[in-house]
Structure formats: structure tokens, C-alpha cells
Design a protein around this motif. Structure first.
Motif, mmCIF file in Angstrom:
data_model
loop_
_atom_site.group_PDB
_atom_site.id
_atom_site.type_symbol
_atom_site.label_atom_id
_atom_site.label_comp_id
_atom_site.label_asym_id
_atom_site.label_seq_id
_atom_site.Cartn_x
_atom_site.Cartn_y
_atom_site.Cartn_z
ATOM 1 N N ARG A 17 0.921 -1.172 0.054
ATOM 2 C CA ARG A 17 -0.022 -0.023 0.041
ATOM 3 C C ARG A 17 1.049 1.296 -0.257
ATOM 4 O O ARG A 17 0.434 2.333 -0.560
ATOM 5 C CB ARG A 17 -0.837 -0.070 1.116
ATOM 6 N N LEU A 35 -1.752 4.324 -3.540
ATOM 7 C CA LEU A 35 -2.595 3.299 -3.270
ATOM 8 C C LEU A 35 -3.287 3.296 -1.803
ATOM 9 O O LEU A 35 -4.036 2.514 -1.386
ATOM 10 C CB LEU A 35 -1.743 1.930 -3.445
ATOM 11 N N CYS A 36 -2.814 4.391 -1.174
ATOM 12 C CA CYS A 36 -3.520 4.798 0.205
ATOM 13 C C CYS A 36 -4.645 5.703 -0.184
ATOM 14 O O CYS A 36 -5.202 6.442 0.994
ATOM 15 C CB CYS A 36 -2.545 5.511 1.152
#
Length: 398
Positions: free
Chosen positions: A267, A321-322
Motif C-alpha cells: 500500500r 494506493l492509500c
């Protein structure tokens, strides 16, 4: 014309119901034959529908003849056509049974329909390299996606909880399939793909050597790099599954190219590391040189399949991706199969032509089951009269 003289409802050349005409004809013949019989005239109209033979002589849901009571002067319509149908209702708690008897002259039998349909599923399997194979399955008409997941797992020899089912069209991802959904609409909007995720072990993200003069792409795996040190403080959630498909063009010219892919990613990776991982997965189909350009200059990444429309990951985001949209996509991935996020990698046409040439969709091999299921379900469905009676008298829960 003869019939219309006796029944005004059949006058003219309009279309009439065949069953209604049959019942009228039997009833009229029975009345005329009964009226012509002196014994019948002395007894009056026949009484039909009594519980002939007693309840112990009848099976549940069984059509039987008029039994031992033969009224004098009955017509052949009664002896040949009349019977009665016993319907038994049993309480599942107290087991009390009640029976009803209905006389009839004819029965409208239901015709059993085919219980399965042919559905082709493309398996995206993990082996020494990506392997695509299309299999033909006979899926139940009234089944759920959970049934399809079990069938795919048997075909691919993988655990059902590792199967990700999604519809993929020529323009990209459409939607993921969750277990409670009915199978009726599966595969109608687009072909169904079954993805096998890569192993859950911690993999080292490859680092790409970008060569601008030789026209080749070098992929180098490193144990630690300067880029990986940027992700010491990782976001909660660890690694996530990403489903990727590549598209090129805009508007009506938008088309998917290359194979759809699955990868696990941290992530907390940066945009540059995410781009490197995607290019590493595509190294088998890349043909042109990759020049080092600004961050995010090669392609754009958009969330696909049910997320907010036109949600793009930003190259300026230190941890793309966070993004909250990624969390929403994980929550919406549905029950059944591992949680995942579908991403569309959008290339402009010039970059796509330079790096991939005229590459189209993935090459898929058809298994023998595809032809076998199409042939089996392409034949006209047939049934026997006995099967029709079995369906008519089938026990059901009310």
C-alpha cells in the motif's frame, strides 16, 4: 361452421384456444350421449368427483380413474377421459395431512426446461508464466456465483477462496462477481474471467533499468533500493491485490490490449514504484524502448468497475494506493474471493504503438470443454411424457 351452430363463441375465423375447444367438445359429447341414454335420463346428470376408492387407494399427487363407482348410462367420455387428482398437504410440524380431490377430463402438463446453460470462462492462471485458457462450463440456471466459483476452482485445481471472478469486455473491466449474485446475468455484459492471485509471500519489487538507446528493457531485481527505503512507514493493510488491464485510445476508439494481469503490491509504494511493477508485469509484451520521463508520463491509472467515475491516481501522491477511493473499492469488492481493486492503465496511442506495436488482446486457448458444452446445449432439448408427469406431481414446499 358446424361447431359455431352449437356454440356462438367459436363463430368467425378468429383464433381460439385449443384447450378451451377440447373441453367444450368433450362436455358437449358427454351431454348429448347422456341425453340419448334412457338410463341416464332416468338418473339425471352424472355426479363426478367423489373420493372414489378412499384415500388409502390413492398416492400423493396421483391421477386415478373414476374407481369402482360406475354410474349407469355414463358416456365413453367419462370412461376414457374422466379421472380425479388427489392433492395432499402435510404440515411439517404436526404431520397432519389433508387431502383434496379434483375431477378432470384433461391435464395441462408442464414441460421440463433445461436446467443448465453453457458459459465460457477464461482462466488466468499463475504458473511459470501467465497462462490463459478458456473452459466451457454447464452452469445451473438457478445457481449463484458461489456455484460458479466452485466449478472454476475444480477446473483450475485451485482453492475456491483464491478465485476472483470478473466480467472483462473489449473496453476493460466491467464488474466483479460476488457469491450471493444469481448466475442468470453472468457473462451477458462481457466475457467472464477467473483470476488466480499470485502467492501471498512477500515479493521483492523489481527495479527497472530504463535504457534509451539500445531499444531493450532490462528488469533487475534488487534486495533493497533507494526507492524502497521511501516506504519504511507503510500504510495499514500491507499488500493488496490489483487487477490490471491496459487500454489505448479515447471515446469510441477506446480498446483493451494485452493480457489482464494480477499483482500484489504494498500500500505504501510510490507512483514510480507502482509504475515499475506494472512495466515488469508487461515485460513479455513490451517491444520498444522505455525512456525515463517525468513521473506519471507513461500512462494514467484509473479505478475501474464500480468505483466513482473517472477516479485517477495522482502521480504527485506520495502513496497513491492509500487514496480513500482504494479503500472504498476494497469494501465494494463483494463477498467471495479475496478483496481486490481493479485498475485500468490508460495509454495514449503514440506511446502504445511505440512500446507494444499492434498488440491486441491476449491469446486464449480453448479447452475441449468449450466445444463439448456448446454442442450439448446447442441441441434441441427433449423430454419424455413421464418426465412431464413427474414435474407435474413433484412435491413442493409452500
Amino acid at each position: 361452421n358446424i361447431v359455431s351452430k352449437h356454440s356462438s363463441q367459436f363463430r368467425g375465423n378468429a383464433q381460439h384456444d385449443a384447450l378451451e375447444f377440447l373441453l367444450w367438445l368433450l362436455d358437449r359429447m358427454h351431454e348429448d350421449l347422456g341425453a340419448a341414454s334412457p338410463a341416464q335420463q332416468s338418473r339425471g346428470p352424472p355426479q363426478v368427483g367423489g373420493p372414489a376408492g378412499g384415500p388409502h387407494a390413492l398416492a400423493r399427487g396421483e391421477a386415478v380413474g373414476p374407481g369402482t363407482q360406475q354410474p349407469r348410462g355414463q358416456s365413453f367420455v367419462q370412461s376414457h377421459f374422466q379421472a380425479q387428482y388427489r392433492s395432499s398437504l402435510t404440515c411439517p410440524h404436526c404431520q397432519k395431512q389433508s387431502n383434496t380431490f379434483d375431477p378432470f377430463l384433461c391435464i395441462s402438463l408442464p414441460i421440463p426446461l433445461r436446467q443448465t446453460r453453457a458459459l465460457n470462462v477464461t482462466l488466468v492462471l499463475q504458473c511459470e508464466r501467465w497462462r490463459f485458457v478458456r473452459v466451457g462450463l454447464a452452469v445451473p440456471l438457478l445457481g449463484t456465483v458461489a456455484d460458479l466459483r466452485e466449478m472454476v476452482a475444480r477446473e483450475g485445481r485451485i482453492p475456491p477462496e483464491q478465485v476472483i471472478l470478473a466480467e472483462v469486455s473489449a473496453r476493460g473491466f466491467l464488474r466483479s462477481l460476488s457469491d450471493p449474485e444469481a448466475l442468470g446475468a453472468a457473462g451477458e455484459a462481457g466475457p467472464v474471467y477467473a483470476f488466480q492471485p499470485p502467492p501471498a509471500r512477500r515479493a521483492v519489487a523489481p527495479s527497472l533499468g530504463l535504457v534509451g538507446s539500445s531499444g531493450s528493457l532490462a528488469v533487475i531485481g534488487e534486495s533493497s533500493t533507494a526507492r524502497s527505503s521511501d516506504c519504511l512507514h507503510r500504510a495499514p493493510g500491507g499488500r493488496i491485490l490489483l487487477l490490471l488491464c491496459n487500454t489505448a485510445g479515447t471515446g469510441p476508439q477506446l480498446a483493451r490490449f494485452g493480457p489482464p494481469l494480477v499483482l500484489r503490491e504494498e500500500r505504501g509504494v510510490s507512483w514510480e514504484q507502482l509504475q515499475q511493477s506494472i512495466l515488469a508485469q508487461l515485460r513479455g509484451v513490451l517491444r520498444g524502448e522505455v525512456r525515463p520521463q517525468g513521473p506519471g508520463a507513461l500512462f494514467r491509472i484509473r479505478l475501474a468497475g464500480g468505483a466513482a467515475p473517472c477516479t485517477y491516481l495522482s502521480p504527485q501522491d506520495p502513496r497513491p494506493l492509500c487514496h480513500p477511493a482504494i479503500d472504498r473499492a476494497l469494501q465494494l469488492s463483494g463477498a467471495g474471493g479475496p478483496p481486490h481493486v481493479k485498475l485500468t492503465v490508460e495509454w495514449d496511442m503514440s506511446t502504445k504503438e511505440r512500446l507494444f506495436g499492434s498488440l491486441q488482446e491476449e491469446v486464449v486457448q480453448d479447452a475441449e470443454s468449450v466445444r463439448r458444452q456448446q454442442q450439448a446445449h446447442g441441441q434441441q432439448h427433449s423430454c419424455t411424457l413421464d418426465e412431464c408427469f413427474q414435474l407435474y406431481t413433484k412435491e413442493e414446499q409452500v
